[in-house]
Design an enzyme around this catalytic site. Structure first.
Site, PDB file in Angstrom:
ATOM      1  N   SER A   1     -38.639   4.010  -4.585  1.00  0.00           N
ATOM      2  CA  SER A   1     -40.097   4.028  -4.596  1.00  0.00           C
ATOM      3  C   SER A   1     -40.625   2.708  -5.159  1.00  0.00           C
ATOM      4  O   SER A   1     -40.285   1.644  -4.642  1.00  0.00           O
ATOM      5  CB  SER A   1     -40.589   5.235  -5.394  1.00  0.00           C
ATOM      6  OG  SER A   1     -41.954   5.452  -5.186  1.00  0.00           O
TER       7      SER A   1
ATOM      8  N   ARG B   1     -52.101  13.266 -11.350  1.00  0.00           N
ATOM      9  CA  ARG B   1     -50.684  13.604 -11.213  1.00  0.00           C
ATOM     10  C   ARG B   1     -50.480  14.706 -10.186  1.00  0.00           C
ATOM     11  O   ARG B   1     -49.549  14.655  -9.385  1.00  0.00           O
ATOM     12  CB  ARG B   1     -50.148  14.049 -12.571  1.00  0.00           C
ATOM     13  CG  ARG B   1     -48.718  14.582 -12.549  1.00  0.00           C
ATOM     14  CD  ARG B   1     -47.717  13.537 -12.103  1.00  0.00           C
ATOM     15  NE  ARG B   1     -46.358  13.992 -12.318  1.00  0.00           N
ATOM     16  CZ  ARG B   1     -45.274  13.319 -11.941  1.00  0.00           C
ATOM     17  NH1 ARG B   1     -45.396  12.154 -11.337  1.00  0.00           N
ATOM     18  NH2 ARG B   1     -44.073  13.786 -12.185  1.00  0.00           N
TER      19      ARG B   1
ATOM     20  N   ASP C   1     -39.535  11.922   4.200  1.00  0.00           N
ATOM     21  CA  ASP C   1     -40.381  11.146   3.294  1.00  0.00           C
ATOM     22  C   ASP C   1     -41.582  10.619   4.067  1.00  0.00           C
ATOM     23  O   ASP C   1     -41.447   9.709   4.880  1.00  0.00           O
ATOM     24  CB  ASP C   1     -39.570   9.995   2.692  1.00  0.00           C
ATOM     25  CG  ASP C   1     -40.337   9.195   1.645  1.00  0.00           C
ATOM     26  OD1 ASP C   1     -41.549   9.432   1.469  1.00  0.00           O
ATOM     27  OD2 ASP C   1     -39.722   8.324   1.005  1.00  0.00           O
TER      28      ASP C   1
ATOM     29  N   HIS D   1     -40.051  12.600  -0.417  1.00  0.00           N
ATOM     30  CA  HIS D   1     -39.881  11.341  -1.141  1.00  0.00           C
ATOM     31  C   HIS D   1     -39.036  11.507  -2.392  1.00  0.00           C
ATOM     32  O   HIS D   1     -38.262  10.623  -2.761  1.00  0.00           O
ATOM     33  CB  HIS D   1     -41.254  10.777  -1.499  1.00  0.00           C
ATOM     34  CG  HIS D   1     -41.217   9.463  -2.210  1.00  0.00           C
ATOM     35  ND1 HIS D   1     -40.714   8.317  -1.631  1.00  0.00           N
ATOM     36  CD2 HIS D   1     -41.616   9.104  -3.466  1.00  0.00           C
ATOM     37  CE1 HIS D   1     -40.808   7.305  -2.488  1.00  0.00           C
ATOM     38  NE2 HIS D   1     -41.340   7.761  -3.604  1.00  0.00           N
ATOM     39  N   ASP D   2     -39.176  12.647  -3.057  1.00  0.00           N
ATOM     40  CA  ASP D   2     -38.452  12.886  -4.307  1.00  0.00           C
ATOM     41  C   ASP D   2     -36.945  13.023  -4.119  1.00  0.00           C
ATOM     42  O   ASP D   2     -36.228  13.181  -5.117  1.00  0.00           O
ATOM     43  CB  ASP D   2     -38.984  14.154  -4.988  1.00  0.00           C
ATOM     44  CG  ASP D   2     -39.953  13.828  -6.118  1.00  0.00           C
ATOM     45  OD1 ASP D   2     -40.201  12.629  -6.361  1.00  0.00           O
ATOM     46  OD2 ASP D   2     -40.466  14.768  -6.748  1.00  0.00           O
TER      47      ASP D   2
END
Length: 380
Positions: free
Chosen positions: A153, A223, A319, A352-353
């Protein structure tokens, strides 16, 4: 594989004391506090050092317990004796980024000119500035070049910046789930988060440090919004679906009826305890400004011209924050620069994680690349 955790060493050093470090915004910064952790031992010829670059909300605790949350480091499954980043073989360095809030100079630190926290008086920071500060740390450690620079990232952005700005200091590079520039969509998501922070009355124009109040609500919402982008739709459906949270029927109100709502609120609440709101503003802006090709006449290939760095580029199929197409842009530019590059898109629904999760294909890919590169480097 050994499950013995690595023994970290926690460090802090002041950099740029003799000569201030120039920033991309035109300002100069001196006496930069840099917090970093190390794992493993530097070998005699200093050829086994790996720099880990953390993501937006990460920190230097890559493989050690985070002191505020008490949770394991963000790459604990990767780092340690017998693991992919074998601390019996490699010397791992991970520093908190410039502009951060875990010991490296950032908005909450004291401005020597005023004796008060910088707040928004901190000069604007870029990815290039973060890497420039890491290069000062490399000089301090007297490591001539990194065996590898790795990160996902925003950490991957730093990896690409390293390979472009300091190719002679970077034997190999592993950018994961990243891009050579921030997309309009990602800039938009970041702007939503920043506006949420700045709309919180407790933000106080960024001067909240001495008031006893912090923009907790705004940062929590920021967040929550960001966390949605880290997951794929299929992962959200698999984990939560439309399941209700601790109830059998809808409340017909605005409590967290659904599990996914409760999960996001949990993520937001926990985040504000460990992260500084102004740091969030600065770091997201640094990501927005990142455009490696723009520094080279609009040509990404020129950013890597003449490089001898070996690259392993990794993306994930689900992602949508940093889609595979953006990794392929980097690979095409590296091919145009005649670089030594391998590329893999890993099939997963984790979004993405995935780079922060124990994804088997990622471990195999990175492990194989490092093993081959270590043989070329002569690391036993």
């Amino acid at each position: 594989m050994s499950i013995i955790p690595p023994k970290p060493k926690h460090h802090s050093v002041i950099l740029g004391t003799e000569q201030p470090m120039p920033l991309d915004c035109g300002a100069m910064m001196s006496d930069i506090s840099m917090a970093y952790n190390t794992y493993g031992t530097l070998n005699e010829d200093k050829s086994n050092a790996i720099l880990l670059c953390h993501a937006l909300t990460g920190d230097q605790y890559a493989a050690s317990r985070q002191p505020i949350t008490g949770k394991d480091g963000w790459w604990s499954f990767m780092i340690g004796p017998g693991k992919i980043l074998d601390t019996d073989r490699y010397f791992i360095v991970c520093s908190n980024i410039l502009g951060g809030c875990m010991g490296t100079t950032g908005p909450l630190d004291i401005d020597p000119d005023t004796g008060k926290p910088y707040g928004l008086n901190l000069p604007m920071i870029t990815i290039g500035d973060m890497v420039r500060a890491q290069a000062l740390l490399q000089d301090y450690l007297e490591i001539p070049d990194w065996f590898a620079v790795m990160g996902g990232s925003m950490g991957g952005m730093q990896v690409l910046q390293w390979a472009s700005a300091y190719p002679e200091r970077c034997f190999s590079a592993v950018p994961i789930a990243t891009a050579a520039k921030h997309s309009a969509q990602n800039i938009a998501f970041h702007e939503v988060g920043r506006q949420a922070v700045m709309a919180d009355p407790d933000w106080q124009g960024g001067n909240y440090y001495e008031s006893g109040r912090k923009p907790r609500a705004g940062l929590s919402v920021a967040r929550m919004a960001a966390h949605v982008t880290y997951l794929s739709e299929s992962a959200l459906h698999r984990k939560f679906g439309r399941n209700l949270q601790d109830r059998e029927d809808l409340t017909y109100g605005f409590d967290a009826d659904f599990q996914v709502e409760s999960y996001l609120r949990y993520q937001g609440i926990n985040f504000v305890d460990r992260f500084d709101a102004n740091s969030y503003l600065y770091i997201t802006r640094a990501m927005d400004y990142f455009d490696l090709a723009s520094d080279h006449g609009g040509s990404l290939a020129k950013a890597f011209a003449g490089t001898n760095t070996r690259f392993c580029v990794v993306s994930f199929s689900s992602d949508w924050l940093f889609p595979t197409s953006e990794s392929k842009d980097v690979v095409r530019a590296l091919n145009a620069a005649a670089a030594n590059v391998s590329f893999v898109e890993i099939e997963t629904d984790k979004g993405h994680d995935a780079f922060l999760l124990e994804t088997p294909e990622m471990l195999t890919t990175i492990g194989g690349f490092l093993e081959s590169t270590a043989k070329s480097r002569g690391i036993a």
